[in-house]
Design an enzyme around this catalytic site. Sequence first.
Site, PDB file in Angstrom:
ATOM      1  N   SER A 222     -15.869   0.733 -24.029  1.00 25.54           N
ATOM      2  CA  SER A 222     -14.534   0.851 -24.625  1.00 25.54           C
ATOM      3  C   SER A 222     -14.447  -0.050 -25.842  1.00 25.54           C
ATOM      4  CB  SER A 222     -13.476   0.505 -23.576  1.00 25.54           C
ATOM      5  OG  SER A 222     -12.204   0.849 -24.036  1.00 25.54           O
ATOM      6  N   ASN A 223     -13.242  -0.340 -26.308  1.00 19.73           N
ATOM      7  CA  ASN A 223     -13.069  -1.224 -27.462  1.00 19.73           C
ATOM      8  C   ASN A 223     -11.805  -2.060 -27.281  1.00 19.73           C
ATOM      9  OD1 ASN A 223     -10.771   0.330 -28.590  1.00 19.73           O
ATOM     10  ND2 ASN A 223     -12.331   1.925 -28.772  1.00 19.73           N
TER      11      ASN A 223
END
Length: 424
Positions: A222-223
């Site tokens: 993810s980020n």
Amino acid sequence: MSQHTVLAGKRVVLGVTGSIAAYKAATLASRLTQMGALVDVIMTEAATRFVTPLTFQSLTGRAVYASLWENAHGGGGGPDDLGSHIAHVGLAERADLLLLAPATANTIAKIALGLADDLLSVTALAARCPIIMAPAMDAGMYENPVTQAHVETLRVRGVHFAGPVVGRMASGLEGMGRMVEPDEIIGHCRYVLGRNGPLHGRRVVVTAGPTREPLDPVRFISNHSTGKQGFAIAQAAVDAGADVTLISGPVALSAPVGVHRVDVTDADSMRAAVLAHATRGNQADALIMSAAVADFRPLRESDEKIKKAEETKRRRPAPFTLELVQTPDILLEVTQQVARPRVTIGFAAESEDLIENARAKLEQKRLDLIVANDITAEDAGFEADTNRVHFITAEGAEALPLMSKEEVGVRLVEWLVERLAEER
Ligand code: C5P
């Protein structure tokens, strides 16, 4: 708090009635005032037993009306000080919104029946502006068929209800009748005040947050996106009267009041939601793609948790190779559709050659506008409350100064209003 919302400069009459939740009306009065609203408080006699007029006078900096027969508290005889005998007409006439929070069973009943025996019920009877009620009472009182009938009568006549919700009551018991929290009430005010705004009748789809690309049942890629910017855009669009669908990846934010929220997890489910809500038979007026969609996902998702390698005597840890593939480019797919949104806006988070890269994306993805931000700046981008962005169109680039994410949302919506007006 932002002065750029639909509440700025609006005249809000806040009616406070006799419930213990009256103390939360103080927070409400304070927040509304900070957001630039002119808040005139009317208290019922019972409300003054819980909180004093001085509390509201101090928070709003304006006169407080607590009686039909006596002068306002702190009126001072200035141009805004209506003598109480005419206050009900004046307050009702010039208000943009009448908000009753907390609204007791007794006041709800009086207003439903058209009774007018105190300043608040008189004002409600005379009001031509929208009315919001935030009920607060014991569950037995709220669920009583007589209260339910009054609520229904008022709803049919156009009163907007904010709550109540199930929760802990003054009695200590759990039940239906707890007032919704001040921030949510403010959300209802924004929704009601914005309804006839410049985007009235327009369908706007906003995406927000990160996506999570699963590796196995417990891990994902993810980020750092928090969704703050996308949620602020959705709120600004609600303020402008749009019908807003907010497609969000996993974030810890509550959606603005009035939006239709669609929760997704990975790029694939975001793609499906965007296509369903913005294209084909459901063409949106605008798609604002502020989500930080993962560009890559693991090639394979393991059904079982991936085990780490057995400890070996070697000094270096055993390497683990993860194969990635690109996710579908949602924006590109959207703008290739025949039934594409009228206006499509993308975001470009870049760490180098900001303007050139953003301009390339504008062309490649066939966008109307790209909002570019330099994620290496400390006061902008992921996790910050502020942002420093450039608006880039085919015509040119505009560098906006450092501003709150809320304000970026407002500026973006203003741009959208203008662009849609040109189309007509
Ligand atoms: O190509 P890049 O990921 O930098 O482009 C960013 C813009 O494209 C953002 O508006 C983002 O929401 C969108 N995007 C997309 N589909 C992807 C990746 C990004 O629509 N798979």
